[in-house]
Motif scaffolding. Structure first.
Motif, PDB file in Angstrom:
ATOM      1  N   LEU A 191       0.805  -1.217   0.000  1.00  0.00           N
ATOM      2  CA  LEU A 191       0.000   0.000   0.000  1.00  0.00           C
ATOM      3  C   LEU A 191       0.842   1.274   0.000  1.00  0.00           C
ATOM      4  N   SER A 192       2.171   1.120   0.043  1.00  0.00           N
ATOM      5  CA  SER A 192       3.107   2.254   0.114  1.00  0.00           C
ATOM      6  C   SER A 192       3.095   2.966   1.461  1.00  0.00           C
ATOM      7  N   VAL A 193       2.505   2.335   2.481  1.00  0.00           N
ATOM      8  CA  VAL A 193       2.669   2.853   3.842  1.00  0.00           C
ATOM      9  C   VAL A 193       4.120   2.670   4.274  1.00  0.00           C
ATOM     10  N   LEU A 194       4.711   1.552   3.871  1.00  0.00           N
ATOM     11  CA  LEU A 194       6.144   1.302   4.043  1.00  0.00           C
ATOM     12  C   LEU A 194       6.797   1.220   2.667  1.00  0.00           C
ATOM     13  N   GLN A 195       8.059   1.652   2.607  1.00  0.00           N
ATOM     14  CA  GLN A 195       8.813   1.455   1.370  1.00  0.00           C
ATOM     15  C   GLN A 195       9.758   0.267   1.439  1.00  0.00           C
ATOM     16  N   ASN A 196       9.975  -0.249   2.666  1.00  0.00           N
ATOM     17  CA  ASN A 196      10.862  -1.398   2.823  1.00  0.00           C
ATOM     18  C   ASN A 196      10.415  -2.206   4.034  1.00  0.00           C
ATOM     19  N   VAL A 197      10.546  -3.526   3.943  1.00  0.00           N
ATOM     20  CA  VAL A 197      10.235  -4.433   5.038  1.00  0.00           C
ATOM     21  C   VAL A 197      11.408  -5.383   5.211  1.00  0.00           C
ATOM     22  N   VAL A 198      11.888  -5.518   6.442  1.00  0.00           N
ATOM     23  CA  VAL A 198      13.055  -6.360   6.732  1.00  0.00           C
ATOM     24  C   VAL A 198      12.805  -7.088   8.055  1.00  0.00           C
ATOM     25  N   PRO A 199      13.566  -8.150   8.334  1.00  0.00           N
ATOM     26  CA  PRO A 199      13.499  -8.739   9.675  1.00  0.00           C
ATOM     27  C   PRO A 199      13.854  -7.685  10.723  1.00  0.00           C
ATOM     28  N   GLU A 200      13.249  -7.795  11.918  1.00  0.00           N
ATOM     29  CA  GLU A 200      13.431  -6.742  12.919  1.00  0.00           C
ATOM     30  C   GLU A 200      14.892  -6.493  13.245  1.00  0.00           C
ATOM     31  N   GLN A 201      15.708  -7.536  13.268  1.00  0.00           N
ATOM     32  CA  GLN A 201      17.120  -7.365  13.617  1.00  0.00           C
ATOM     33  C   GLN A 201      17.890  -6.605  12.536  1.00  0.00           C
ATOM     34  N   GLU A 202      17.269  -6.399  11.374  1.00  0.00           N
ATOM     35  CA  GLU A 202      17.942  -5.679  10.289  1.00  0.00           C
ATOM     36  C   GLU A 202      17.435  -4.256  10.115  1.00  0.00           C
ATOM     37  N   LEU A 203      16.571  -3.788  11.033  1.00  0.00           N
ATOM     38  CA  LEU A 203      16.006  -2.447  10.897  1.00  0.00           C
ATOM     39  C   LEU A 203      17.079  -1.366  10.904  1.00  0.00           C
ATOM     40  N   ASP A 204      18.006  -1.449  11.823  1.00  0.00           N
ATOM     41  CA  ASP A 204      19.033  -0.409  11.904  1.00  0.00           C
ATOM     42  C   ASP A 204      19.888  -0.375  10.635  1.00  0.00           C
ATOM     43  N   ALA A 205      20.212  -1.538  10.118  1.00  0.00           N
ATOM     44  CA  ALA A 205      20.997  -1.592   8.883  1.00  0.00           C
ATOM     45  C   ALA A 205      20.212  -0.993   7.720  1.00  0.00           C
ATOM     46  N   ALA A 206      18.910  -1.248   7.682  1.00  0.00           N
ATOM     47  CA  ALA A 206      18.078  -0.695   6.609  1.00  0.00           C
ATOM     48  C   ALA A 206      18.005   0.827   6.708  1.00  0.00           C
TER      49      ALA A 206
END
Length: 271
Positions: A191-206
């Motif tokens: 829906l374009s609410v998010l532009q990226n989805v990653v595992p939680e442990q990778e949020l900071d890297a994203a």
């Protein structure tokens, strides 16, 4: 992150609802009342305004996150009740609503690139705060919800509705608001609410994968580009009625409080 005093503000009072960390040209702002689900309170709004309005030209990226299990569980309804108890006409809710709009505008219009880092639940006002950011990354376990209608409230907080319509589209927004259903991170990305989805442990890297190239851009070109993007987005919302958000919220809550009063309850059959 280490708690720091408010940046470039006239007060040296410690932060109660936020934790901020300046790392060179990146400013990290963390909603920091995890025992309350980082609920949006008057204190939180005041502190966000103080930090975001202190626009240091050397800050190139602002990262908004939430401490604990959830990003933000939305507005603190107990404060709504307190406002109505103090003034049944909803004056306090109007003041709070105006602050909410200013906070979301401060995120959207900030000359720095704003990034929302979302984990757990982002509900109502929490979703509005994330959506006000330029870039939004979420954990694959994150969930989102617009519960206002189910709670007897209008979708009128922080200019959320026109942003949703612009980013997501009218048909999808209509369904999310009318059903008040929760939706997943993957659907949020669709829906374009998010532009990226990653595992939680990778949020900071994203987050840093977005921040690093931004820091290499010309500061002047970046500021102008953000201004252009915001101007073109505003041009598609010529009928933007977000200035009325606080009035709408106050009117609905005041009317509901009036109807709940025993002496004002209607009797007889509905027609």
């Amino acid at each position: 992150m280490t708690a720091l005093p408010l940046l470039a503000t006239e007060t040296s009072q410690p932060l109660k609802a936020l934790r901020i960390d300046r790392q060179g040209p990146i400013l990290f702002i963390e909603l920091n009342t995890p025992d309350q689900g980082n609920a949006v309170t008057e204190t939180l709004l005041d502190e966000l305004l103080a930090v975001l309005d202190a626009r240091d030209p050397d800050i190139r990226v602002v990262v908004l996150s939430g401490a604990g299990a959830d990003f933000c569980l939305g507005g603190d309804r107990s404060e709504f009740a307190e406002h109505l108890a103090e003034d049944p006409t909803g004056a306090g809710i109007r003041v709070s609503g105006t602050k909410a709009r200013r906070v979301c505008e401060a995120l959207t219009d900030n000359p720095a690139v704003t990034i929302a880092r979302v984990q757990g639940r982002a509900i109502g006002a929490g979703l509005a705060l994330a959506l006000a950011c330029d870039l939004r990354v979420g954990a694959d376990t994150a969930t989102f919800r617009l519960p206002e209608l189910a709670l007897g409230l209008p979708t009128a907080w922080g200019g959320l509705l026109p942003r949703l319509l612009a980013e997501v589209g009218a048909a999808q927004v209509r369904e999310l608001i009318l059903t008040s259903r929760a939706f997943s991170a993957r659907e949020a990305q669709d829906l374009s609410v998010l532009q990226n989805v990653v595992p939680e442990q990778e949020l900071d890297a994203a987050v840093m994968a977005w921040a690093k190239p931004v820091l290499r851009r010309s500061p002047a070109a970046l500021r102008v580009t953000k201004a252009l993007l915001n101007a073109h987005a505003a041009a598609t919302r010529l009928a933007d009625a977000t200035a009325l958000d606080s009035e709408l919220m106050a009117s609905v809550l005041a009317a509901a409080e009036y109807d709940r009063a025993p002496e004002n309850r209607r009797t007889g059959h509905l027609v």
